[in-house]
Design a protein around this motif. Structure first.
Motif, PDB file in Angstrom:
ATOM      1  N   ILE A 147      39.941  26.339  37.592  1.00 18.82           N
ATOM      2  CA  ILE A 147      39.676  25.984  38.462  1.00 18.82           C
ATOM      3  C   ILE A 147      40.453  26.213  39.568  1.00 18.82           C
ATOM      4  N   ASN A 148      41.297  25.129  39.761  1.00 16.56           N
ATOM      5  CA  ASN A 148      42.276  25.199  40.604  1.00 16.56           C
ATOM      6  C   ASN A 148      43.056  27.238  40.655  1.00 16.56           C
ATOM      7  N   ALA A 149      43.356  27.415  40.263  1.00 11.84           N
ATOM      8  CA  ALA A 149      43.485  28.823  40.297  1.00 11.84           C
ATOM      9  C   ALA A 149      42.320  29.975  40.490  1.00 11.84           C
ATOM     10  N   LEU A 150      41.420  29.726  40.462  1.00 14.76           N
ATOM     11  CA  LEU A 150      40.141  30.659  40.822  1.00 14.76           C
ATOM     12  C   LEU A 150      39.792  30.390  41.910  1.00 14.76           C
ATOM     13  N   VAL A 151      39.532  29.721  42.403  1.00 15.59           N
ATOM     14  CA  VAL A 151      39.596  28.448  43.590  1.00 15.59           C
ATOM     15  C   VAL A 151      38.708  30.108  44.910  1.00 15.59           C
ATOM     16  N   GLY A 152      39.785  31.532  45.578  1.00 14.16           N
ATOM     17  CA  GLY A 152      39.539  32.055  46.276  1.00 14.16           C
ATOM     18  C   GLY A 152      38.302  33.313  45.141  1.00 14.16           C
ATOM     19  N   ILE A 153      39.118  33.166  44.546  1.00 13.60           N
ATOM     20  CA  ILE A 153      37.789  35.015  43.627  1.00 13.60           C
ATOM     21  C   ILE A 153      36.308  34.125  43.384  1.00 13.60           C
ATOM     22  N   LYS A 154      35.637  35.069  43.898  1.00 15.37           N
ATOM     23  CA  LYS A 154      33.908  35.067  44.349  1.00 15.37           C
ATOM     24  C   LYS A 154      33.609  36.053  44.319  1.00 15.37           C
ATOM     25  N   ALA A 155      32.436  36.076  43.638  1.00 18.50           N
ATOM     26  CA  ALA A 155      31.570  37.558  43.759  1.00 18.50           C
ATOM     27  C   ALA A 155      30.793  37.801  45.219  1.00 18.50           C
ATOM     28  N   LYS A 156      31.380  39.434  45.750  1.00 20.10           N
ATOM     29  CA  LYS A 156      31.132  39.520  47.156  1.00 20.10           C
ATOM     30  C   LYS A 156      30.592  41.168  46.377  1.00 20.10           C
ATOM     31  N   PRO A 157      29.232  41.343  47.178  1.00 22.68           N
ATOM     32  CA  PRO A 157      28.297  43.076  47.055  1.00 22.68           C
ATOM     33  C   PRO A 157      29.820  43.970  47.945  1.00 22.68           C
ATOM     34  N   GLY A 158      30.061  45.213  46.585  1.00 23.99           N
ATOM     35  CA  GLY A 158      31.255  45.507  47.071  1.00 23.99           C
ATOM     36  C   GLY A 158      32.307  45.407  46.901  1.00 23.99           C
ATOM     37  N   TRP A 159      32.417  44.334  45.825  1.00 22.43           N
ATOM     38  CA  TRP A 159      34.155  44.188  45.364  1.00 22.43           C
ATOM     39  C   TRP A 159      33.733  43.968  44.186  1.00 22.43           C
ATOM     40  N   LEU A 160      34.345  44.602  43.459  1.00 24.07           N
ATOM     41  CA  LEU A 160      34.613  44.193  41.398  1.00 24.07           C
ATOM     42  C   LEU A 160      35.604  43.302  40.981  1.00 24.07           C
ATOM     43  N   ILE A 161      35.146  41.761  40.132  1.00 27.18           N
ATOM     44  CA  ILE A 161      36.493  41.348  39.698  1.00 27.18           C
ATOM     45  C   ILE A 161      36.999  42.167  38.373  1.00 27.18           C
ATOM     46  N   VAL A 162      38.855  42.307  38.438  1.00 27.74           N
ATOM     47  CA  VAL A 162      38.981  42.680  37.608  1.00 27.74           C
ATOM     48  C   VAL A 162      40.013  41.808  36.731  1.00 27.74           C
ATOM     49  N   VAL A 163      39.976  41.993  35.330  1.00 29.09           N
ATOM     50  CA  VAL A 163      40.734  40.557  34.353  1.00 29.09           C
ATOM     51  C   VAL A 163      41.168  41.757  33.527  1.00 29.09           C
ATOM     52  N   ALA A 164      42.682  41.622  33.762  1.00 30.04           N
ATOM     53  CA  ALA A 164      43.180  41.756  32.890  1.00 30.04           C
ATOM     54  C   ALA A 164      44.095  41.348  31.984  1.00 30.04           C
ATOM     55  N   GLY A 165      44.042  41.935  30.837  1.00 26.91           N
ATOM     56  CA  GLY A 165      45.148  40.581  29.818  1.00 26.91           C
ATOM     57  C   GLY A 165      46.531  41.201  29.360  1.00 26.91           C
ATOM     58  N   HIS A 166      47.534  40.527  29.480  1.00 24.49           N
ATOM     59  CA  HIS A 166      49.076  40.769  28.802  1.00 24.49           C
ATOM     60  C   HIS A 166      49.662  39.966  28.645  1.00 24.49           C
ATOM     61  N   THR A 167      50.841  40.995  27.076  1.00 20.23           N
ATOM     62  CA  THR A 167      51.063  40.298  25.861  1.00 20.23           C
ATOM     63  C   THR A 167      52.550  40.671  26.003  1.00 20.23           C
ATOM     64  N   ASP A 168      53.316  39.667  25.510  1.00 19.54           N
ATOM     65  CA  ASP A 168      54.960  40.189  25.077  1.00 19.54           C
ATOM     66  C   ASP A 168      54.505  41.475  24.334  1.00 19.54           C
ATOM     67  N   ASP A 169      56.833  41.888  24.216  1.00 22.39           N
ATOM     68  CA  ASP A 169      56.170  42.991  22.540  1.00 22.39           C
ATOM     69  C   ASP A 169      56.407  42.114  21.219  1.00 22.39           C
ATOM     70  N   THR A 170      55.959  40.619  20.879  1.00 22.09           N
ATOM     71  CA  THR A 170      55.576  40.217  19.926  1.00 22.09           C
ATOM     72  C   THR A 170      54.793  41.164  19.273  1.00 22.09           C
ATOM     73  N   GLY A 171      54.812  40.945  18.051  1.00 20.77           N
ATOM     74  CA  GLY A 171      53.516  41.794  16.708  1.00 20.77           C
ATOM     75  C   GLY A 171      53.738  43.069  17.175  1.00 20.77           C
ATOM     76  N   ASP A 172      52.279  43.302  16.249  1.00 22.91           N
ATOM     77  CA  ASP A 172      52.897  45.587  16.619  1.00 22.91           C
ATOM     78  C   ASP A 172      51.584  45.474  18.037  1.00 22.91           C
ATOM     79  N   ASP A 173      52.030  46.606  18.217  1.00 17.74           N
ATOM     80  CA  ASP A 173      50.647  47.438  19.470  1.00 17.74           C
ATOM     81  C   ASP A 173      49.187  46.793  19.358  1.00 17.74           C
ATOM     82  N   LYS A 174      48.873  47.380  18.675  1.00 16.28           N
ATOM     83  CA  LYS A 174      47.492  47.320  18.418  1.00 16.28           C
ATOM     84  C   LYS A 174      46.927  45.436  18.599  1.00 16.28           C
ATOM     85  N   SER A 175      47.099  45.054  17.828  1.00 11.95           N
ATOM     86  CA  SER A 175      47.346  43.803  17.768  1.00 11.95           C
ATOM     87  C   SER A 175      47.231  43.529  18.843  1.00 11.95           C
ATOM     88  N   ASN A 176      48.590  43.457  19.657  1.00  9.15           N
ATOM     89  CA  ASN A 176      48.930  42.925  20.990  1.00  9.15           C
ATOM     90  C   ASN A 176      47.499  43.437  21.781  1.00  9.15           C
TER      91      ASN A 176
END
Length: 578
Positions: A461-490
């Motif tokens: 809630i605190n972090a996404l207070v400025g992210i709102k749905a608006k026509p003409g804008w796409l909300i992109v959510v991207a996940g990232h990990t470190d290099d622990t484990g194999d590439d496919k699992s990450n």
């Protein structure tokens, strides 16, 4: 004192050379450093060489007492007496001084060059007054070959004096003989051969100078026999000298040049002789007479009558030598400094001339190159104007500065053209979306999990207070990990975590799923190195950003609009662009 003077001159030369290299010559930094090091090394080598030479000279001249040398302001002749010098200095007297000369005895041939070098070093003003007297006493030599070898040794020693005296010193010969009769020794009489007078001259105290032939013809009743015997003695001595002296020193011997005596003199005075000497043998060969031997303790008279006929020239004192050398060093510095100043001025004229030529070649279309060339001319004009007010640097001055005549052409060229006015400003709308929001994965998920953990709602809630749905804008959510484990699992883990965040935003804000795009990058886009714990923590993240897309986030029945989120507070800004 001499060593200190040499050190001062060496330091003066090193300082002026470094000043010339650093302050005048148009060289690069590397060249200046290299030449400066070379100057220091050369000066150090010269200083070491002089120190070694002075040390060797001190050792070699240790037996010479400076107290025995004439003072530097002595005006008479300085005579180095070699050959049979002992009878002239009774009781080991180190020198004899008269009104016209200063006589220094030299016992051995190898001591003569050392004494000459020492005199040149300690009394440079007297170098021109130094001469070598070859004293010969025929009655003290018994073997002709031994006498010849001694003369050749003195011949070599006299020639070796040229290194210390800048040339072979004047050489003159004087002989002493016992008179034909004991009564003839009452009057000091010299028989001389001098420049400007023909033949042998007779010089008596108080009687002036008279040719030997005329003196021999003036026969009086009281001294006829005396004069006849002296004339005979003199003629016999000339023959002896030609045979035993001139034939040895007046001829070239290998690498030794011939020596030509400048004056010659002989005195008939009581001399202590040895038995069966060369003079007795010579007279006995001419006549049946045998000269008698005489024993005397008196010093032989000095040949002062010959001193006025010695070649004389003016010497240079040590102080004057120092000033001359210092003047030469400063003169060379000034010469090379003026040459460097001339070169620097020519380079200045060439540089400004090239800038003017380039400026005049440009037409101004397009204006940018000519504007840049004009700026260069302004820089040149400002530099010259500064030198006009505060004075040109020394590397350009020394009476050779040429910058004054360059100011007028520069100002004329600068004022001859002005750039066109700039085009009117163009107003553009710059749409600024919200910045990318990064969330720490460990604050949302447990290790290796993709389901939101308890307590993550407040963070979202605190972090996404400025992210709102608006026509003409796409909300992109991207996940990232470190290099622990194999590439496919990450990659799968990062995608699942991004979907969990997307589902929470969709369900919480009632946002259509068409407003979202989910991406899982795994470990392929690290922010920092995975070699440290801090880097790996930074790489474990979920990033949420708004990306403009014309047909994104359209609600049912809504019209497609341009991506202009003005109604939600993210108003676009307007900037002026040229």
């Amino acid at each position: 004192m001499r060593g200190i003077t040499q050190l001062i001159l060496l330091l003066l030369g090193a300082f002026l050379a470094l000043w010339l290299i650093i302050g005048f010559w148009p060289l690069g930094t590397a060249s200046r450093v290299t030449l400066s090091i070379m100057v220091l090394l050369v000066c150090g080598a010269v200083g070491y060489f002089h120190w070694r030479r002075d040390s060797r000279n001190k050792i070699a001249h240790a037996h010479i007492a400076d107290a025995n040398l004439p003072p530097e302001d002595f005006q008479g002749a300085v005579v180095l007496v070699c050959g049979d010098s002992a009878p002239l200095f009774s009781g080991g007297t180190p020198f004899r001084e008269t009104r016209q000369g200063w006589y220094l005895p030299v016992a051995l041939p190898e001591q003569l060059p050392l004494l000459a070098q020492h005199l040149a070093a300690e009394r440079p003003a007297l170098v021109a007054q130094i001469s070598v007297l070859l004293a010969v006493i025929p009655e003290q030599h018994q073997d002709k070959d031994d006498f010849t070898q001694k003369l050749r040794a003195w011949h070599r020693a006299i020639v070796q004096c040229k290194s210390g005296l800048s040339g072979i010193p004047p050489v003159w010969i004087s002989t002493w003989l016992s008179p034909p009769r004991q009564s003839d020794a009452q009057v000091e009489r010299w028989y001389t051969v001098t420049p400007g007078l023909t033949g042998i001259q007779v010089r008596e105290t108080g009687a002036g100078v008279m040719p030997l032939t005329e003196w021999g013809r003036e026969l009086n009743a009281g001294n006829d026999l005396e004069r006849l015997s002296c004339v005979f003695w003199m003629e016999s001595l000339l023959t002896w000298c030609d045979t035993h002296i001139r034939d040895v020193i007046s001829k070239r011997q290998g690498d030794l040049p011939a020596l030509t005596p400048c004056v010659w003199g002989s005195c008939f005075t009581p001399v202590t002789g040895s038995r069966d000497n060369l003079w007795q043998a010579h007279v006995a060969g001419i006549t049946t007479l045998q000269p008698t031997l005489i024993r005397t303790q008196e010093c032989l008279p000095l040949p002062d009558v010959l001193l006025p006929y010695l070649p004389r020239r003016r010497g240079v004192s040590r102080l004057m030598q120092t000033w001359q050398l210092a003047g030469l060093i400063c003169g060379l510095f000034l010469l090379f400094a003026m040459l460097a100043s001339f070169i620097n001025n020519q380079r200045l004229i060439q540089s400004v001339g090239d800038h003017l030529a380039l400026y005049n070649r440009l037409t101004g279309t397009p204006p940018a190159p000519k504007v840049q060339a004009q700026q260069q001319l302004r820089s040149d004009a400002d530099l010259l104007d500064g030198w006009l007010r505060s004075g040109a640097p020394m590397r350009l001055s020394l009476g050779l500065y040429q910058g004054m005549r360059l100011i007028a052409p520069l100002q004329s060229a600068i004022n001859s053209w002005s750039p066109p006015p700039p085009p009117p400003p163009v107003i553009k709308k710059i749409i600024q979306g919200p910045k990318t929001i990064r969330l720490d994965s460990l604050s949302l998920f447990d290790t290796g999990k993709y389901l939101l953990k308890n307590g993550s709602t407040k963070v979202l809630i605190n972090a996404l207070v400025g992210i709102k749905a608006k026509p003409g804008w796409l909300i992109v959510v991207a996940g990232h990990t470190d290099d622990t484990g194999d590439d496919k699992s990450n990659q799968i883990l990062s995608l699942k975590r991004a979907e969990s965040v997307r589902d929470w935003m969709r369900d919480t804000g009632d946002v259509p799923e068409s407003c979202f795009a989910v991406q899982g990058y795994g470990e392929s886009r690290p922010l920092k190195s995975n070699d440290t714990e801090v880097g790996r923590a930074a790489n474990r993240r979920v990033e949420i950003s708004l990306v403009p897309q014309a047909n994104a986030c359209l609600l049912p029945g809504a019209k497609m609009a341009s991506p202009d989120p003005t109604e939600d507070g993210d108003a676009p800004t307007e900037e002026m662009e040229n």
